[in-house]
Design an enzyme around this catalytic site. Structure first.
Site, mmCIF file in Angstrom:
data_model
loop_
_atom_site.group_PDB
_atom_site.id
_atom_site.type_symbol
_atom_site.label_atom_id
_atom_site.label_comp_id
_atom_site.label_asym_id
_atom_site.label_seq_id
_atom_site.Cartn_x
_atom_site.Cartn_y
_atom_site.Cartn_z
ATOM 1 C CG ASP A 13 39.294 42.655 49.147
ATOM 2 O OD1 ASP A 13 39.123 41.960 48.131
ATOM 3 O OD2 ASP A 13 40.330 43.307 49.350
ATOM 4 C CG HIS A 47 41.897 40.993 46.092
ATOM 5 N ND1 HIS A 47 41.739 41.938 47.086
ATOM 6 C CD2 HIS A 47 42.987 41.377 45.383
ATOM 7 C CE1 HIS A 47 42.696 42.851 46.977
ATOM 8 N NE2 HIS A 47 43.461 42.528 45.952
ATOM 9 C CB SER A 206 46.029 44.284 47.385
ATOM 10 O OG SER A 206 45.250 45.054 46.516
#
Length: 251
Positions: A13, A47, A206
């Protein structure tokens, strides 16, 4: 030789912020993005950190191995980074006791089959990991409202991957999230969305992938094989019907 008996999850990520994820849970990883040097896996966005937090909320005993391939804007500069990341995991999974890989990222494609990716270098790497009882979890993609048809993004479309879509609470109860890409087994391509689940942070597919990665990591602490983990999750599934009458398994 394994450095510890603790289960590790590799998170591919934007990295992980040690100020927002307990540094005691973080192991040295790899940076393949255009931010910082090769050993710096700090998340300058949010994220990857949110993915790690969701996994740890479900399986607080595990460790996180951050592998940073996209920058804070979510841009993948190096198209080979994903394959390099999986090569690194394949090389180091035994030493770090990595049992789950969470790739909670997706491109903008919507494929019904993985035939196009038959020769993609990622496939044999994920397959080798799966044969070593290391599960790869990926987000199905968030483009359903755009594509208006069944299909999944890459790398979730690969049949060797445990692909995850998102569900949402509605007045009618749990339903597939409007944005979540999905692929039903009835298409007959050999590929389908493995599970649907209500997402944790950072939301969308996600966050759904992170939730399933956490569930698998927790199961990996007491059970041996990926098939056993999947069987356990399937036992907790319920069925929902979409507007076309198709049945989907949700956790």
């Amino acid at each position: 030789m394994q450095s510890s008996n603790l289960i590790s999850v590799a998170v591919i990520d934007t990295g992980a912020d040690p100020e927002r994820v307990n540094a005691a849970h973080l192991l040295p990883g790899l940076n393949l993005s255009d931010e910082g040097d090769r050993n710096e896996t700090i998340d300058y966005g949010t994220h990857g950190t949110a993915i790690a937090q969701t996994i740890l909320q479900i399986a607080p005993e595990v460790r996180i191995v951050p592998i940073k391939i996209v920058n804070r804007q979510g841009i993948l500069r190096n198209l080979e980074a994903m394959s390099i990341a999986f090569e690194w995991i394949l090389e180091h999974h035994d030493r770090l006791n990595i049992r789950v890989v969470c790739a909670a990222i997706a491109d903008i494609t919507c494929s019904e089959s993985d035939e196009y990716y038959a020769e993609h270098p990622l496939r044999p790497l994920i397959s080798q990991l799966r044969n070593s009882q290391v599960a790869t979890v990926a987000a199905a993609g968030n483009g359903y409202a755009h594509h208006h048809r069944q299909g999944m993004a890459f790398p979730a479309i690969l049949r060797e991957v445990i692909s995850v879509g998102a569900i949402a609470q509605t007045p009618a109860g749990l339903q597939l999230a409007n944005h979540s890409q999905r692929l039903h087994p009835s298409t007959g391509t050999g590929c389908h969305t493995t599970f649907f689940v209500e997402p944790g942070a950072p939301g969308d597919t996600s966050g759904a992938a992170a939730t399933v990665a956490g569930r698998l990591a927790k199961l990996a602490q007491s059970q041996t094989t990926i098939n056993e983990w999947i069987d356990q999750l399937e036992q907790s599934c319920q069925i929902v019907r979409d507007e076309d009458g198709l049945e989907w398994e949700i956790i």
